[in-house]
Design an enzyme around this catalytic site. Sequence first.
Site, PDB file in Angstrom:
ATOM      1  CE  LYS A 196     -70.714 101.537  58.283  1.00 37.55           C
ATOM      2  NZ  LYS A 196     -71.535 101.318  57.092  1.00 37.55           N
ATOM      3  NE  ARG A 206     -66.674  96.696  54.013  1.00 39.07           N
ATOM      4  CZ  ARG A 206     -65.653  97.416  54.462  1.00 39.07           C
ATOM      5  NH1 ARG A 206     -64.409  97.075  54.135  1.00 39.07           N
ATOM      6  NH2 ARG A 206     -65.854  98.473  55.232  1.00 39.07           N
ATOM      7  CE  LYS A 223     -66.996 100.715  52.352  1.00 38.13           C
ATOM      8  NZ  LYS A 223     -68.409 100.280  52.478  1.00 38.13           N
ATOM      9  CD  GLU A 239     -69.629 112.117  62.632  1.00 36.92           C
ATOM     10  OE1 GLU A 239     -70.799 112.348  62.278  1.00 36.92           O
ATOM     11  OE2 GLU A 239     -68.666 112.148  61.838  1.00 36.92           O
ATOM     12  CE  LYS A 254     -72.380  98.541  60.333  1.00 37.06           C
ATOM     13  NZ  LYS A 254     -72.829  98.839  58.998  1.00 37.06           N
ATOM     14  CB  SER A 280     -71.227  90.590  59.046  1.00 38.48           C
ATOM     15  OG  SER A 280     -70.191  91.501  58.743  1.00 38.48           O
ATOM     16  CE1 TYR A 319     -76.701  90.606  59.147  1.00 46.35           C
ATOM     17  CE2 TYR A 319     -74.926  91.094  60.696  1.00 46.35           C
ATOM     18  CZ  TYR A 319     -75.612  91.377  59.529  1.00 46.35           C
ATOM     19  OH  TYR A 319     -75.224  92.437  58.763  1.00 46.35           O
TER      20      TYR A 319
END
Length: 329
Positions: A196, A206, A223, A239, A254, A280, A319
């Site tokens: 990610k 968000r 982040k 990872e 992602k 999104s 979505y």
Amino acid sequence: MFPIRRNRRLRTNEAIRSLVRETYISPNDFLVPLFVVEGSGIKEEIDSMPNYYRYSLDLLKDEIKLLWSLGLKSVLLFVKVPDTLKDNKGTEALNPDGLMQRAIKTVKSVCPDMLVMTDVALDPFSSYGHDGIIENGKIINDTTVEVLAEMSISHAEAGANFVAPSDMMDGRILGIREALDQSNFLDVGIMSYSAKYASAFYGPFRDALDSAPVDVQDVPKDKKTYQMDFANREEAIRETEMDINEGADIVMVKPGLSYLDIVRDIRNSFDVPIAVYQVSGEYAMLKAAAEKGWLDHDAVMLEQITSIKRAGADIIASYFAKDVVKLMS
Ligand code: PBG
């Protein structure tokens, strides 16, 4: 001399094109993200995600039935938590009667066979909008993992089939797996957000959950100390390998479109199911361009979804899931 092989022969008409087509999309490919809010009778459109909504639990029921009737059999739940319930430790995430726990039960009550996956991360519950607990301006890894493990057990107790840790703390997959096993949730799976990236494409999400990092002193503004640097490719393999070794059943990349090279690398390196999250911001970009009449919405949507699957995705969190399935039928 002209080549003996003419590639255009296999493109002559739709019949031959469909005969040699390599990638097909079906309702089985999709995982549907859903946003849930407190209250009743609420179906509110998210400003930066046209035609995408937050549902209160009563209206969530209708949406679940509709998804099932369209052949969409898996959902990924996110909750929008009132500010008054947020704190640094995400205490509300462990409330057995919290919104997430009730949302899981609501889905199962109307559609027991619907596969329920839940977001596991502290940001919707954090007063600072971070995925972990903050001490002295830093996100504390191991204490956060303990909370994430408890949160996972709580979701499993409410009836979740899979937990989906989206936080990027080190060692959380092993922590969660051990906690689930000790509580005898042997059949509850883990879909790990393995690669990610710290991405600017998460903006509309968000907004949807009101979960952006807050702008106060001693709170990191982004982040980047836990999500991956978007310049890195080899790191995604490391990872992912660690998450598989720690017990992840499904791994995820992602965002989607800008990261399809990573999807293919992982496909070529491991034999576990791969999920891709078309996020999104990707949704918002196409909706905005289509609204302006600059792109053909449905055509571009199908092209993008097909590209994600062609890159190696087994599961697509999108979505657009409902739009795609409606278009196909
Ligand atoms: C947070 C989380 C995010 C998304 C899913 N889980 C945002 C973030 O990391 O800040 C983004 C999904 C999207 O943009 O559609 N744990």
